[in-house]
Design an enzyme around this catalytic site. Structure first.
Site, short mmCIF file in Angstrom:
data_model
loop_
_atom_site.label_atom_id
_atom_site.label_comp_id
_atom_site.label_asym_id
_atom_site.label_seq_id
_atom_site.Cartn_x
_atom_site.Cartn_y
_atom_site.Cartn_z
N ARG A 255 0.61 14.21 12.77
CA ARG A 255 1.55 13.97 11.67
C ARG A 255 1.72 15.29 10.91
NH1 ARG A 255 -0.56 8.42 8.98
NH2 ARG A 255 -2.59 9.37 9.22
N LYS B 108 0.83 -1.21 0.00
CA LYS B 108 0.00 0.00 0.00
C LYS B 108 0.86 1.25 0.00
CE LYS B 108 -1.81 1.75 3.88
NZ LYS B 108 -1.70 3.22 3.99
N ASN B 109 1.76 1.37 0.98
CA ASN B 109 2.51 2.62 1.14
C ASN B 109 3.48 2.86 0.00
OD1 ASN B 109 1.18 3.25 3.52
ND2 ASN B 109 2.67 2.17 4.80
N ARG C 113 -9.03 0.17 3.50
CA ARG C 113 -8.01 1.12 3.04
C ARG C 113 -6.69 0.42 2.72
NH1 ARG C 113 -6.22 4.93 6.82
NH2 ARG C 113 -5.04 5.62 5.02
N ASP D 104 3.11 0.14 12.54
CA ASP D 104 1.95 -0.42 11.85
C ASP D 104 1.66 -1.87 12.23
OD1 ASP D 104 1.32 1.89 10.54
OD2 ASP D 104 2.07 1.28 8.59
N CYS E 21 -6.16 8.09 8.69
CA CYS E 21 -6.45 7.53 10.01
C CYS E 21 -6.05 8.50 11.11
CB CYS E 21 -5.68 6.22 10.20
SG CYS E 21 -6.34 4.84 9.25
#
Length: 417
Positions: free
Chosen positions: A122, A22-23, A398, A306, A117
């Site tokens: 951040r 994903k990232n 997601r 994570d 999220c």
């Protein structure tokens, strides 16, 4: 809103193929804006975060086509619509990664403060610092990030914290800047390396990715090309922990084991058998006596933030006292209250969670508060006696492609309603 209904108590057994990261995908999709010609990406996960980013890019003029289940074609226009729509941006933190590519190629960008999220603060200050160092003018007014520039100029940027997003934004911006850019105290995550490899495949000159010192020699243009995205280490880690938690045996295919070494070490410390080959990992927890452990989250190559929610679920039924210290995001422990609803004994004190293992969890109605919290609740539900109903499944969607069929193939009793 859809829900996941899981009947627990079934050890997971079998093989599962891990999807693309994903990232890495989100950063690489943004990086595709730098290419003059078509970019084709393989191993793209079909998840809501990717879909939202593609929709944002489509409104900006990028031509997007799915060529297959996991293959994507992108063509960026000569001139771009520089304002990303608020209704989409607010759903996706990674939309801030459009700033670097838009500024360096098109000279302008206008993006609402991104969403995503709610796992803690951040800030964008490191992104701003890097882009300003390269010559961009950055402003934040009424929640809108606005940037403009002529051609950017290479510079030396020191990051006060090894931020993944800031490192990625600066790398992409520097690719078309004049001269050399040096990033000190850069993030080292595998997704950074994958982005650099992708950009280099288009003609960029990025060196040092994966270390804390990255050098980028600016180019006048980047061409098109084809690239395969790395497998998702967090999805792989989630299945590894699920296998351990249910006392099952699962073989993960299409993985890069070195990306999972911090998790592998902690699972072995907890007395879980983990066997590693070139591109597979076998987790065998059948008949083990798991041991309590302590975890501290750190930037890569430390233990990933994570994965700590998933480990909290696993450790909730491991005899003894386990401690998790969260050093990255202060709101990661919100999931503790939901796991406690299932009978766990967890006490949160600031950035530390103390977990006293209980004999078993009980099915309950719970809600995901973020992506990884949702994954943790799935693991808790797979362990629990009886039926668990997980709400706010959109968080899970997601980041996990085809979660239900993958778990079903491993013997889980799971359905969506």
């Amino acid at each position: 809103m859809s829900k996941l209904i899981i009947t627990g108590g079934q050890p997971l057994h079998g093989k599962v193929k891990v999807s693309g990261a994903k990232n890495a995908s989100l950063a690489i999709l943004c990086g595709a804006l730098l290419a003059e010609d078509e970019v084709v990406l393989d191993n793209v996960p079909d998840i809501s975060d990717v879909r939202i980013l593609l929709e944002i890019m489509g409104t900006m003029g990028v031509k997007v086509r799915w060529l297959g289940e996991e293959t994507l074609s992108l063509r960026s226009p000569k001139n771009i619509e520089d304002e990303a729509p608020y209704e989409l941006v607010k759903q996706l933190r990674a939309s801030n990664l459009l700033l670097g590519p838009m500024l360096t190629r098109y000279g302008k960008a206008s993006i609402s403060l991104p969403g995503g999220c709610n796992i803690g603060i951040r800030p964008m200050d490191l992104h701003f610092k890097g882009l300003i160092n390269l010559g961009a003018e950055m402003n934040l007014e009424r929640g809108i990030i606005q940037g403009k520039t002529g051609r950017l100029t290479g510079s030396r940027v020191y990051l006060d914290f090894p931020s993944v997003g800031a490192t990625e934004n600066i790398i992409m911006a520097a690719c078309l800047a004049d001269g050399q850019t040096v990033i000190e105290n850069a993030a080292k995550e595998p997704e950074i390396v994958d982005l650099a490899n992708f950009l280099n495949a288009l003609g960029a000159k990025v060196r040092g990715a994966g270390t804390d010192l990255i050098k980028i020699e600016g180019q006048h243009l980047l061409k098109g090309g084809r690239y395969t995205i790395i497998p998702d280490r967090i999805e792989a880690g989630t299945f590894m922990v699920a296998a351990a938690a249910t006392r099952g045996k699962v073989i993960l295919e299409s993985v890069i084991p070195r990306h999972l070494e911090p998790l592998t070490a902690k699972l072995r410390e907890a007395n879980v058998e983990v066997e590693v080959s070139e591109d597979t990992i076998c987790v065998n927890a059948a008949n083990i006596e798991a041991k309590s452990i302590d975890i501290k989250t750190m930037p890569y190559p430390g233990f990933p933030t994570d994965m700590q929610s998933q480990m909290m679920a696993f450790l909730s039924t491991v005899p003894g006292t386990s401690i998790i210290v969260e050093n990255i995001f202060e709101n990661r422990f919100r999931v503790a209250d939901e796991i406690k609803r299932m009978g766990a004994n967890i006490k949160v004190e600031g950035r530390m969670a103390v977990i006293e293992g209980v004999a078993s969890l009980q099915g309950a109605k719970v809600k995901a508060s973020d992506l990884r919290a949702g994954a943790a609740l799935v693991i808790a539900a797979l362990m629990a006696k009886g039926e668990t109903e997980i709400g706010d499944v959109h968080y899970i969607d997601r980041g996990y492609a085809n979660l239900e069929p993958k778990l079903t193939s491993l013997g889980a009793l799971i359905r969506r309603s």
